[in-house]
Scaffold this motif. Structure first.
Motif, PDB file in Angstrom:
ATOM      1  N   ILE A  27       0.821  -1.220   0.000  1.00 39.02           N
ATOM      2  CA  ILE A  27       0.000   0.000   0.000  1.00 39.02           C
ATOM      3  C   ILE A  27       0.853   1.267   0.000  1.00 39.02           C
ATOM      4  CG2 ILE A  27      -1.922  -1.136   1.163  1.00 39.02           C
ATOM      5  CD1 ILE A  27      -1.165   0.391   3.705  1.00 39.02           C
ATOM      6  N   VAL A  28       2.128   1.131   0.411  1.00 40.05           N
ATOM      7  CA  VAL A  28       3.018   2.293   0.354  1.00 40.05           C
ATOM      8  C   VAL A  28       3.608   2.442  -1.048  1.00 40.05           C
ATOM      9  CG1 VAL A  28       5.230   3.202   1.151  1.00 40.05           C
ATOM     10  CG2 VAL A  28       3.592   2.307   2.804  1.00 40.05           C
ATOM     11  N   THR A  29       3.949   1.320  -1.674  1.00 45.67           N
ATOM     12  CA  THR A  29       4.625   1.343  -2.973  1.00 45.67           C
ATOM     13  C   THR A  29       3.675   1.599  -4.133  1.00 45.67           C
ATOM     14  OG1 THR A  29       6.205  -0.260  -2.103  1.00 45.67           O
ATOM     15  CG2 THR A  29       6.186   0.074  -4.481  1.00 45.67           C
ATOM     16  N   VAL A  30       2.511   0.951  -4.112  1.00 44.48           N
ATOM     17  CA  VAL A  30       1.611   0.991  -5.271  1.00 44.48           C
ATOM     18  C   VAL A  30       1.159   2.414  -5.639  1.00 44.48           C
ATOM     19  CG1 VAL A  30      -0.702   0.369  -6.054  1.00 44.48           C
ATOM     20  CG2 VAL A  30       0.827  -1.388  -5.168  1.00 44.48           C
ATOM     21  N   PRO A  31       0.655   3.235  -4.693  1.00 41.68           N
ATOM     22  CA  PRO A  31       0.157   4.562  -5.107  1.00 41.68           C
ATOM     23  C   PRO A  31       1.204   5.409  -5.815  1.00 41.68           C
ATOM     24  CG  PRO A  31      -0.573   4.054  -2.887  1.00 41.68           C
ATOM     25  CD  PRO A  31       0.420   2.997  -3.252  1.00 41.68           C
ATOM     26  N   ARG A  78       1.132   6.221  -9.832  1.00 43.73           N
ATOM     27  CA  ARG A  78       1.074   7.629 -10.248  1.00 43.73           C
ATOM     28  C   ARG A  78       2.219   7.954 -11.203  1.00 43.73           C
ATOM     29  NH1 ARG A  78      -1.622  12.054  -9.199  1.00 43.73           N
ATOM     30  NH2 ARG A  78      -0.613  14.075  -9.453  1.00 43.73           N
ATOM     31  N   GLN A  79       3.406   7.416 -10.917  1.00 43.87           N
ATOM     32  CA  GLN A  79       4.536   7.644 -11.808  1.00 43.87           C
ATOM     33  C   GLN A  79       4.294   7.006 -13.170  1.00 43.87           C
ATOM     34  OE1 GLN A  79       7.265   9.600 -11.373  1.00 43.87           O
ATOM     35  NE2 GLN A  79       7.666   9.121 -13.522  1.00 43.87           N
ATOM     36  N   ASN A  80       3.728   5.800 -13.168  1.00 44.17           N
ATOM     37  CA  ASN A  80       3.404   5.123 -14.426  1.00 44.17           C
ATOM     38  C   ASN A  80       2.363   5.901 -15.227  1.00 44.17           C
ATOM     39  OD1 ASN A  80       5.173   3.117 -13.752  1.00 44.17           O
ATOM     40  ND2 ASN A  80       3.629   1.620 -13.186  1.00 44.17           N
ATOM     41  N   VAL A  81       1.343   6.388 -14.517  1.00 44.25           N
ATOM     42  CA  VAL A  81       0.290   7.166 -15.176  1.00 44.25           C
ATOM     43  C   VAL A  81       0.874   8.451 -15.750  1.00 44.25           C
ATOM     44  CG1 VAL A  81      -1.787   8.530 -14.748  1.00 44.25           C
ATOM     45  CG2 VAL A  81      -1.632   6.199 -13.881  1.00 44.25           C
ATOM     46  N   ILE A 121      -7.071   1.881  -9.313  1.00 41.40           N
ATOM     47  CA  ILE A 121      -6.021   2.788  -8.855  1.00 41.40           C
ATOM     48  C   ILE A 121      -6.468   3.561  -7.624  1.00 41.40           C
ATOM     49  CG2 ILE A 121      -4.666   4.820  -9.502  1.00 41.40           C
ATOM     50  CD1 ILE A 121      -4.632   3.789 -12.346  1.00 41.40           C
ATOM     51  N   THR A 122      -7.713   4.019  -7.625  1.00 42.10           N
ATOM     52  CA  THR A 122      -8.195   4.843  -6.514  1.00 42.10           C
ATOM     53  C   THR A 122      -8.322   4.066  -5.209  1.00 42.10           C
ATOM     54  OG1 THR A 122     -10.485   4.393  -7.206  1.00 42.10           O
ATOM     55  CG2 THR A 122      -9.450   6.412  -8.031  1.00 42.10           C
ATOM     56  N   ILE A 123      -8.477   2.746  -5.294  1.00 40.14           N
ATOM     57  CA  ILE A 123      -8.667   1.962  -4.074  1.00 40.14           C
ATOM     58  C   ILE A 123      -7.474   2.066  -3.130  1.00 40.14           C
ATOM     59  CG2 ILE A 123      -7.715  -0.193  -5.017  1.00 40.14           C
ATOM     60  CD1 ILE A 123      -9.876  -1.678  -3.428  1.00 40.14           C
ATOM     61  N   PHE A 124      -6.257   2.221  -3.684  1.00 45.71           N
ATOM     62  CA  PHE A 124      -5.060   2.297  -2.853  1.00 45.71           C
ATOM     63  C   PHE A 124      -4.828   3.697  -2.305  1.00 45.71           C
ATOM     64  CE2 PHE A 124      -4.064  -1.732  -4.835  1.00 45.71           C
ATOM     65  CZ  PHE A 124      -3.457  -2.419  -3.797  1.00 45.71           C
ATOM     66  N   SER A 125      -5.600   4.672  -2.770  1.00 45.31           N
ATOM     67  CA  SER A 125      -5.463   6.030  -2.244  1.00 45.31           C
ATOM     68  C   SER A 125      -6.437   6.304  -1.107  1.00 45.31           C
ATOM     69  CB  SER A 125      -5.684   7.050  -3.374  1.00 45.31           C
ATOM     70  OG  SER A 125      -6.997   6.933  -3.896  1.00 45.31           O
ATOM     71  N   LEU A 126      -7.277   5.309  -0.760  1.00 44.87           N
ATOM     72  CA  LEU A 126      -8.238   5.484   0.316  1.00 44.87           C
ATOM     73  C   LEU A 126      -7.542   5.462   1.681  1.00 44.87           C
ATOM     74  CD1 LEU A 126     -11.084   3.111  -0.949  1.00 44.87           C
ATOM     75  CD2 LEU A 126     -10.983   5.601  -1.139  1.00 44.87           C
ATOM     76  N   LYS A 127      -7.943   6.366   2.561  1.00 37.19           N
ATOM     77  CA  LYS A 127      -7.339   6.420   3.898  1.00 37.19           C
ATOM     78  C   LYS A 127      -7.663   5.175   4.704  1.00 37.19           C
ATOM     79  CE  LYS A 127      -7.252  11.452   4.215  1.00 37.19           C
ATOM     80  NZ  LYS A 127      -7.713  12.643   4.973  1.00 37.19           N
ATOM     81  N   PHE A 128      -8.760   4.503   4.343  1.00 34.56           N
ATOM     82  CA  PHE A 128      -9.152   3.285   5.047  1.00 34.56           C
ATOM     83  C   PHE A 128      -8.042   2.240   5.014  1.00 34.56           C
ATOM     84  CE2 PHE A 128     -10.950  -1.017   4.797  1.00 34.56           C
ATOM     85  CZ  PHE A 128     -11.542  -1.101   6.054  1.00 34.56           C
ATOM     86  N   CYS A 129      -7.315   2.168   3.892  1.00 33.41           N
ATOM     87  CA  CYS A 129      -6.228   1.187   3.763  1.00 33.41           C
ATOM     88  C   CYS A 129      -5.164   1.418   4.820  1.00 33.41           C
ATOM     89  CB  CYS A 129      -5.608   1.274   2.368  1.00 33.41           C
ATOM     90  SG  CYS A 129      -6.687   0.718   1.032  1.00 33.41           S
ATOM     91  N   TYR A 130      -4.850   2.679   5.086  1.00 36.15           N
ATOM     92  CA  TYR A 130      -3.793   2.993   6.048  1.00 36.15           C
ATOM     93  C   TYR A 130      -4.283   2.763   7.483  1.00 36.15           C
ATOM     94  CZ  TYR A 130      -1.499   5.039   2.027  1.00 36.15           C
ATOM     95  OH  TYR A 130      -0.924   5.213   0.797  1.00 36.15           O
TER      96      TYR A 130
END
Length: 337
Positions: free
Chosen positions: A12-16, A20-23, A241-250
């Motif tokens: 969850i730290v690496t993916v976002p 974003r860099q890939n996008v 992509i947006t699922i990993f930007s949710l604060k719930f994950c953290y």
């Protein structure tokens, strides 16, 4: 348990940031520059460029012409892309997109107006062209009058940001030549009507490129103007992509860390209790309490170190696989390099 928790954390730290860099890179390839402009029929191009350069935030403009011509050697129609030297400053082209030459070298050669060209991978793989070879283009100057122009191959292009993706350049013949050379050696104004004209605009860092794009669309000659932020937003809206930007994950990860910490403490305590007789024998044989604590602590540290090693490998592998899965097709060059 610890490895699973840490794998989740690394993911969850690496993916976002990676996504974003890939996008961002994919958006650079698709849009080509800060702002990409498609034009209608331009009556007075000189006046249009003057109007565009007067807009606050516009720093540099590159012009690109695209049309089909006949190549004498391969006896086949090719896509001819004519660029001015500013393309290599304005666009997001990188050295990794070229083969056998650097961006800086191409810029210098195209600026000087020499009879040089870049070829697509298709021409290299299909017909065996390489750096130093010569190509001859038959250009229709006017009705029933043609001119054969010779160009020296100086490199192979794998991606042209804003113009052609890796898939296109691997499947069709494309030649990129200098606008300065044609302007000095051919009556360019007589053949310009056969070309599709496109502008690439470099915008100041402190200016919102989307606002510039919206302002450009008010000009009659401009069919559409798209900023790189608009392209990025289109990709970032993907649910995967947006699922990993949710604060719930953290928040979930914090609870997982707490559970893993208590789990390690309970495992260590249960291990000590289960080995009570063994510890008693060690004490009877002369081991001090301090040495026993060190042994138990060492075992716990060994578990943590192994867990960290497994989690880093596992987390990065999962993150890489996910990024490759959600990556746009334009990113293929980076995953297959």
């Amino acid at each position: 348990l610890i490895s699973m928790v840490l794998v989740y954390g690394v993911t969850i730290v690496t993916v976002p940031s990676s996504v974003r860099q890939n996008v961002r890179t994919a958006a650079e390839i698709i849009n080509g520059a800060d702002v990409s402009v498609n034009l209608r029929y331009v009556i007075n191009e000189t006046q249009l460029i003057e109007n565009l350069t007067e807009i606050e935030g516009v720093e540099l403009i590159s012009r690109v012409w695209i049309a089909g011509f006949v190549c004498k050697e391969i006896r086949k129609s090719i896509t001819l892309i004519i660029v001015d030297e500013n393309y290599f400053n304005v666009s997001y082209i990188r050295n990794v997109y070229l083969e056998g030459i650097s961006v800086k070298e191409v810029y210098k050669k195209f600026r000087d107006g020499g009879s040089y060209c870049l070829i697509s991978k298709y021409l290299k793989d299909k017909y065996g062209y390489k750096t130093g070879d010569y190509l001859h283009l038959t250009i229709l100057v006017k009705e029933n009058l043609t001119k054969v122009v010779e160009f020296k191959v100086i490199g192979v292009v794998k991606i042209l940001p804003g113009l052609a993706s890796i898939y296109r350049l691997e499947s069709i013949p494309v030649i990129v030549i200098s606008h300065n050379y044609l302007q000095n050696n051919v009556d360019f104004q007589k053949i310009i009507d056969a070309f599709n004209l496109q502008y690439f605009i470099d915008v100041s860092q402190d200016v919102n490129s989307t606002k510039i794009a919206e302002k450009l669309e008010s000009y009659y000659e401009i069919r559409s103007a798209i900023s790189i932020e608009q392209v990025m937003q289109k990709y970032m809206d993907d649910p995967l992509i947006t699922i990993f930007s949710l604060k719930f994950c953290y928040i979930e990860y914090i609870f997982a860390i707490v559970i893993a910490t208590f789990g390690l403490a309970l495992i260590t305590m249960s291990t000590v209790l289960e080995r009570e007789r063994e510890i008693g024998l060690l004490i009877a044989r002369g081991m001090t309490r301090k040495q026993i604590v060190k042994a138990v602590f060492g075992e716990a540290m060994l578990i943590i170190v192994v867990s960290f090693a497994l989690s880093i490998v596992g987390g990065l592998s999962i993150a890489y696989g996910f990024c490759q899965f959600v990556a746009p097709p334009e990113m293929a060059i980076f995953f297959t390099k």
